[in-house]
Design a protein around this motif. Structure first.
Motif, PDB file in Angstrom:
ATOM      1  N   THR A  57      22.193  18.530  11.351  1.00 15.75           N
ATOM      2  CA  THR A  57      20.792  18.464  10.723  1.00 15.75           C
ATOM      3  C   THR A  57      20.388  19.792  10.808  1.00 15.75           C
ATOM      4  O   THR A  57      20.211  20.517  11.809  1.00 15.75           O
ATOM      5  CB  THR A  57      19.767  17.560  11.238  1.00 15.75           C
ATOM      6  N   ILE A  58      20.009  20.472   9.552  1.00 15.02           N
ATOM      7  CA  ILE A  58      19.414  21.876   9.397  1.00 15.02           C
ATOM      8  C   ILE A  58      17.987  21.762   9.228  1.00 15.02           C
ATOM      9  O   ILE A  58      17.643  21.357   8.091  1.00 15.02           O
ATOM     10  CB  ILE A  58      20.153  22.847   8.306  1.00 15.02           C
ATOM     11  N   GLY A  59      17.160  22.428  10.152  1.00 10.09           N
ATOM     12  CA  GLY A  59      15.515  22.497   9.847  1.00 10.09           C
ATOM     13  C   GLY A  59      15.440  23.536   8.784  1.00 10.09           C
ATOM     14  O   GLY A  59      15.887  24.587   8.864  1.00 10.09           O
ATOM     15  N   VAL A  60      14.507  23.391   8.143  1.00 12.58           N
ATOM     16  CA  VAL A  60      14.010  24.312   6.957  1.00 12.58           C
ATOM     17  C   VAL A  60      12.606  24.906   7.196  1.00 12.58           C
ATOM     18  O   VAL A  60      11.780  23.920   7.486  1.00 12.58           O
ATOM     19  CB  VAL A  60      14.328  23.691   5.669  1.00 12.58           C
ATOM     20  N   VAL A  61      12.590  25.960   7.233  1.00 14.27           N
ATOM     21  CA  VAL A  61      11.269  26.754   7.572  1.00 14.27           C
ATOM     22  C   VAL A  61      11.425  27.656   6.361  1.00 14.27           C
ATOM     23  O   VAL A  61      11.298  28.908   6.369  1.00 14.27           O
ATOM     24  CB  VAL A  61      11.125  27.375   8.898  1.00 14.27           C
ATOM     25  N   LYS A 110      16.867  17.967  20.044  1.00 10.03           N
ATOM     26  CA  LYS A 110      18.113  17.737  19.906  1.00 10.03           C
ATOM     27  C   LYS A 110      18.734  17.361  18.599  1.00 10.03           C
ATOM     28  O   LYS A 110      19.831  17.168  18.521  1.00 10.03           O
ATOM     29  CB  LYS A 110      18.733  16.712  21.362  1.00 10.03           C
ATOM     30  N   SER A 111      17.911  16.784  17.669  1.00 12.83           N
ATOM     31  CA  SER A 111      18.637  16.475  16.486  1.00 12.83           C
ATOM     32  C   SER A 111      18.811  17.440  15.704  1.00 12.83           C
ATOM     33  O   SER A 111      19.216  17.140  14.519  1.00 12.83           O
ATOM     34  CB  SER A 111      17.482  15.494  15.964  1.00 12.83           C
ATOM     35  N   ILE A 112      18.264  18.526  15.768  1.00  6.23           N
ATOM     36  CA  ILE A 112      18.320  19.635  15.149  1.00  6.23           C
ATOM     37  C   ILE A 112      19.665  20.712  15.570  1.00  6.23           C
ATOM     38  O   ILE A 112      19.567  21.175  16.736  1.00  6.23           O
ATOM     39  CB  ILE A 112      17.185  20.583  14.740  1.00  6.23           C
ATOM     40  N   ASN A 113      20.582  21.102  14.496  1.00  2.00           N
ATOM     41  CA  ASN A 113      21.545  22.067  14.907  1.00  2.00           C
ATOM     42  C   ASN A 113      21.149  23.302  14.573  1.00  2.00           C
ATOM     43  O   ASN A 113      21.629  24.299  15.559  1.00  2.00           O
ATOM     44  CB  ASN A 113      22.869  21.696  14.062  1.00  2.00           C
ATOM     45  N   ALA A 114      20.498  23.534  13.618  1.00  2.39           N
ATOM     46  CA  ALA A 114      20.111  25.147  13.321  1.00  2.39           C
ATOM     47  C   ALA A 114      18.749  24.886  12.470  1.00  2.39           C
ATOM     48  O   ALA A 114      18.472  24.038  12.012  1.00  2.39           O
ATOM     49  CB  ALA A 114      21.317  25.929  12.759  1.00  2.39           C
ATOM     50  N   ILE A 115      18.333  26.100  12.229  1.00  2.00           N
ATOM     51  CA  ILE A 115      17.033  26.200  11.472  1.00  2.00           C
ATOM     52  C   ILE A 115      17.118  27.556  10.365  1.00  2.00           C
ATOM     53  O   ILE A 115      17.504  28.469  10.899  1.00  2.00           O
ATOM     54  CB  ILE A 115      15.693  26.507  12.408  1.00  2.00           C
ATOM     55  N   LEU A 120      15.006  32.396   0.171  1.00  2.00           N
ATOM     56  CA  LEU A 120      16.253  31.948  -0.394  1.00  2.00           C
ATOM     57  C   LEU A 120      16.679  33.272  -0.713  1.00  2.00           C
ATOM     58  O   LEU A 120      18.435  33.359  -0.558  1.00  2.00           O
ATOM     59  CB  LEU A 120      15.956  31.136  -1.747  1.00  2.00           C
ATOM     60  N   GLU A 121      16.395  34.303  -0.753  1.00  2.00           N
ATOM     61  CA  GLU A 121      17.017  35.538  -1.280  1.00  2.00           C
ATOM     62  C   GLU A 121      17.681  36.131  -0.111  1.00  2.00           C
ATOM     63  O   GLU A 121      18.672  36.629   0.223  1.00  2.00           O
ATOM     64  CB  GLU A 121      16.148  36.643  -2.102  1.00  2.00           C
ATOM     65  N   LYS A 122      16.942  36.178   1.081  1.00  2.00           N
ATOM     66  CA  LYS A 122      17.192  36.526   2.468  1.00  2.00           C
ATOM     67  C   LYS A 122      17.056  35.661   3.454  1.00  2.00           C
ATOM     68  O   LYS A 122      16.149  35.483   4.372  1.00  2.00           O
ATOM     69  CB  LYS A 122      16.412  37.777   2.761  1.00  2.00           C
ATOM     70  N   PRO A 123      18.008  34.630   3.641  1.00  2.00           N
ATOM     71  CA  PRO A 123      17.858  33.489   4.674  1.00  2.00           C
ATOM     72  C   PRO A 123      18.374  33.890   5.777  1.00  2.00           C
ATOM     73  O   PRO A 123      19.097  34.833   5.720  1.00  2.00           O
ATOM     74  CB  PRO A 123      18.803  32.683   3.969  1.00  2.00           C
ATOM     75  N   VAL A 124      17.475  33.253   6.838  1.00  2.00           N
ATOM     76  CA  VAL A 124      17.974  33.598   8.146  1.00  2.00           C
ATOM     77  C   VAL A 124      18.394  32.339   8.878  1.00  2.00           C
ATOM     78  O   VAL A 124      17.533  31.380   8.963  1.00  2.00           O
ATOM     79  CB  VAL A 124      16.791  34.190   9.100  1.00  2.00           C
ATOM     80  N   LEU A 125      19.577  32.005   9.349  1.00  2.00           N
ATOM     81  CA  LEU A 125      19.950  30.999  10.136  1.00  2.00           C
ATOM     82  C   LEU A 125      20.135  31.127  11.570  1.00  2.00           C
ATOM     83  O   LEU A 125      20.733  32.042  12.053  1.00  2.00           O
ATOM     84  CB  LEU A 125      21.368  30.466   9.522  1.00  2.00           C
ATOM     85  N   THR A 126      19.180  30.375  12.245  1.00  2.00           N
ATOM     86  CA  THR A 126      19.115  30.576  13.784  1.00  2.00           C
ATOM     87  C   THR A 126      19.798  29.362  14.522  1.00  2.00           C
ATOM     88  O   THR A 126      19.337  28.181  14.006  1.00  2.00           O
ATOM     89  CB  THR A 126      17.799  30.535  14.311  1.00  2.00           C
ATOM     90  N   GLY A 127      20.560  29.505  15.257  1.00  2.00           N
ATOM     91  CA  GLY A 127      21.259  28.465  16.096  1.00  2.00           C
ATOM     92  C   GLY A 127      22.162  28.915  17.128  1.00  2.00           C
ATOM     93  O   GLY A 127      22.601  30.197  17.229  1.00  2.00           O
TER      94      GLY A 127
END
Length: 399
Positions: A57-61, A110-115, A120-127
């Motif tokens: 599961t990916i959290g979306v902010v 614990k249910s979220i793997n990354a956020i 959308l043009e400059k996404p940041v993936l944290t995990g």
């Protein structure tokens, strides 16, 4: 009671020294080299099962508009690529622009793997490094499709040491490994109790001992002597494994840390192995009390061995169901309790439950030993109601 303990200590010391200083003990120490390959295969199978049951599961902010666009894009792509190809998306509100809050959310949920944050043009993936490397490409695919532009979208990554989700997966792997090791050692070592008792029954040694020492003391002494032998073997194998790991330069930091920490987890592994060994060993003593030949031993012990595998499968299936009825049943059922509790040690921090579990397992071990003594007296010593009826019949008939 004190005399019984002293007599049991004498029997335990006699059997322990006889086994440890025998020539066959050296070959016994070489035994685990053969099932080692089976253990490695079981570990790989467990990893595969873990990958199959994992639901990422990916959290979306993101802004409301971009979030809606991203969710619609995922739904559209899932029709062609399949729902398992893309991660689940969970909308998180109130974290826009809050980097510290995003990291805190990852650590606590614990249910979220990354956020996914930014735009959308400059996404940041944290995990964690594992999750970021695994899902970066698919997040890029989602962002490019949502923007409907041919230009590549560069996903910026922000690594954290460990998220709540990665910690839970690591603890699950530790629980699986602990259970597999316990069942492997128990099945290899517990059967020696049975062979030792049958051998002494055949040589009439057990009857000589029974004439001078209470049967409870004999059974307790033999059981703890074999347990001591098993612990010596485990200490030797552990030392060999440690030396091998040091020689080949094992990465200790890659080992998933259990919830109670490695020192306490190691102590609980020893305690739960001891209880699993005593439970199964006491059951084998009861079988040895009923068996008179090697063929009978094999016939009677086979259902116990198969039952032990079923018990292990019960505990193994309950790893991911903490607090569910099936997991509570595995915890309370004495023969599966050591395996279920070592899984709890890997996933839960509280220690008081282990004290209660060990006491419950010890009480049930004593109950089985008393029952085994009763069977031995009836089948070997010819005491009890059946023997008295036979003696009365002989006096009446003169036979």
């Amino acid at each position: 009671m004190i005399e019984t303990i002293r007599a049991a200590f004498v029997i335990a010391r006699r059997d322990f020294t006889a086994i440890i200083f025998s020539k066959s003990f050296f070959f016994f120490l070489l035994g685990p080299l053969f099932p080692l390959g089976i253990g490695i295969a079981a570990s790989n199978l467990g990893s595969q099962v873990n990958r199959d049951i994992e639901t990422p599961t990916i959290g979306v902010v993101l802004s409301a508009e971009e979030t809606e666009n991203l969710l619609a894009t995922r739904t559209r792509l899932s029709r062609n690529l399949g729902s398992k190809f893309l991660p689940e998306l969970m909308v998180l509100n109130g974290l826009q622009g809050d980097e510290a809050g995003i990291i805190a959310k990852l650590d606590s949920d614990k249910s979220i793997n990354a956020i996914l944050s930014g735009t959308l043009e400059k996404p940041v993936l944290t995990g964690s490094e594992r999750d970021v490397s695994q899902w970066r490409g698919k997040i890029t695919l989602l962002a490019e499709t949502a923007l409907s532009q041919p230009a590549a979208v560069e996903v910026e990554t922000r690594l954290v040491g460990q998220t709540g989700s990665s910690s839970e997966r690591g603890q699950l792997l530790t629980a699986q490994g602990g259970q597999a090791l316990l069942i492997l050692l128990t099945m290899i070592l517990a059967g020696m109790v049975l062979s030792n008792l049958v051998e002494e029954k055949t040589n009439k040694i057990i009857e000589i001992l029974a004439a001078a020492i209470p049967m409870d003391a004999i059974f307790l002494g033999k059981l703890f002597a074999m347990l001591g032998m098993a612990l010596v073997g485990i200490a030797v194998w552990s030392t060999m494994g440690l030396v091998g790991a040091l020689v080949f330069g094992a990465n200790w930091n890659a080992l998933p840390v259990p919830a109670v920490g490695w020192p306490i987890f190691g102590l609980l592994m020893v305690l739960y192995f001891s209880m699993a060994y005593l439970l199964l060993g006491s059951l084998f003593l009861g079988i040895g009390a009923m068996a008179t030949t090697v063929r009978e031993v094999q016939t009677l012990s086979m259902p116990v061995t198969m039952g032990q595998l079923l018990v292990f499968f019960l505990a193994y299936s309950a790893i991911t169901k903490l607090g569910h009825p099936v997991e509570w049943f595995a915890v309370l059922f004495p023969f599966s309790s050591p395996f279920a509790m070592i899984a709890r040690a890997a996933q839960m921090e509280n220690l008081w439950q282990h004290g209660l579990a060990l006491i419950w397992q010890a009480i049930f071990t004593m109950i089985i030993i008393r029952f085994s003594v009763m069977l031995f007296r009836r089948n070997v010593m010819k005491s009890g109601q059946a023997a008295r009826k036979k003696s009365l019949f002989a006096r009446v008939t003169g036979k």
